[in-house]
Design a protein around this motif. Structure first.
Motif: not given
Length: 279
Positions: A49-52, A62-65, A67-68, A96, A116
């Motif tokens: 999971t992640g946040h855009v 790209r995510l906040t961490d 990752r592309e 999210d 996604v």
């Protein structure tokens, strides 16, 4: 039937699920087969999971961490880069998300390719973009059910003339090679009748006209023939069939670096071809 298939069924017209041909191989369609409602289910494994944080272009973000992510299974269809970014921003910016797919290995550009999903949603964002006419299906999914579901979502937009289908002649006529050639280097969808099939060296040609120097053709490299055989679709069986092919338009260079000649689409996956009918 999985929840993803149920979500697709909620907005897919029943006639779009005449889909037994999907079972042949990724994206392979035989129009007019007996209806099998909700035939496609799309439930690949979860990949995190992640946040855009940032929209990069029409199919990646790209995510906040850090990752592309690149959206699997689609090519953006907006007329301009700004249009393509706007469509993806409307769907994903600041949201999210969860990722699904068969492999989280990055591509050669370091991007993770995935289906996604918005949080608490069972419909891939790819399907939403396709159904709105903001994207076209690309043949890079190995999951046959997910590929079939995305093709069905694209059909929704095509039937309703939404998005790009309302303003652009998206599907090119194989009998109009100059029109196809104008899109050289672009992802393009072409329909037409295969007049002949022949092999020359390590390449099989599906010819849509009589002149190899001018008319449109599909080229299938030798390395792809095993996949066609496994799918029960040897190229020779496509002779006198109407097909829809999708891929990037190329052109043969004339002798001595002369003018560009007939347009070509190189087919390396069975899913680039949809069988539309017989003679």
């Amino acid at each position: 039937m999985c929840e993803h298939a149920a979500m697709f069924c909620s907005f897919m017209p029943a006639h779009l699920w005449r889909a037994r041909g999907y079972a042949i191989a990724f994206g392979l369609v035989a129009v007019g087969l007996a209806a099998t409602p909700c035939a496609a289910s799309c439930a690949p494994p979860e990949l995190g999971t992640g946040h855009v944080a940032e929209i990069i272009d029409g199919r990646s973000f790209r995510l906040t961490d850090g990752r592309e992510i690149r959206l699997a299974g689609i090519e953006p269809a907006g007329a301009t880069r700004a249009d393509r970014i706007s469509a993806l921003s409307a769907a994903l910016a600041g949201r999210d998300i969860s990722l699904r797919g068969v492999d989280d290995a990055p591509d050669r550009y370091g991007r993770q390719i995935a289906l996604v999903y918005l949080a608490a949603s069972d419909t891939p964002v790819q399907a939403q973009l396709l159904a709105a006419g903001a994207a076209l299906v690309s043949p890079d999914l190995d999951d046959r059910d997910c590929a079939a579901a995305l093709l069905a979502a694209e059909s929704v937009a095509r039937q309703a003339q939404k998005g790009t289908w309302a303003v652009n002649p998206v599907i090119k006529n194989a009998e109009s090679p100059d029109d196809i050639l104008a899109g050289i280097g672009r992802f393009t969808v072409v329909e037409g009748k295969v007049l002949s099939v022949h092999q020359s060296g390590a390449t099989t040609y599906l010819n849509f006209g009589r002149s190899w120097t001018r008319d449109f053709a599909v080229t299938i490299p030798k390395r792809a023939l095993a996949a066609f055989a496994q799918a029960g679709l040897p190229p020779k069986s496509l002779e006198n069939k109407r097909i829809r092919v999708r891929g990037w338009v190329e052109a043969r260079q004339g002798s001595n670096q002369g003018p560009l000649q007939g347009p070509r689409i190189d087919v390396v996956r069975v899913g680039q071809i949809e069988v539309l009918g017989g003679n």
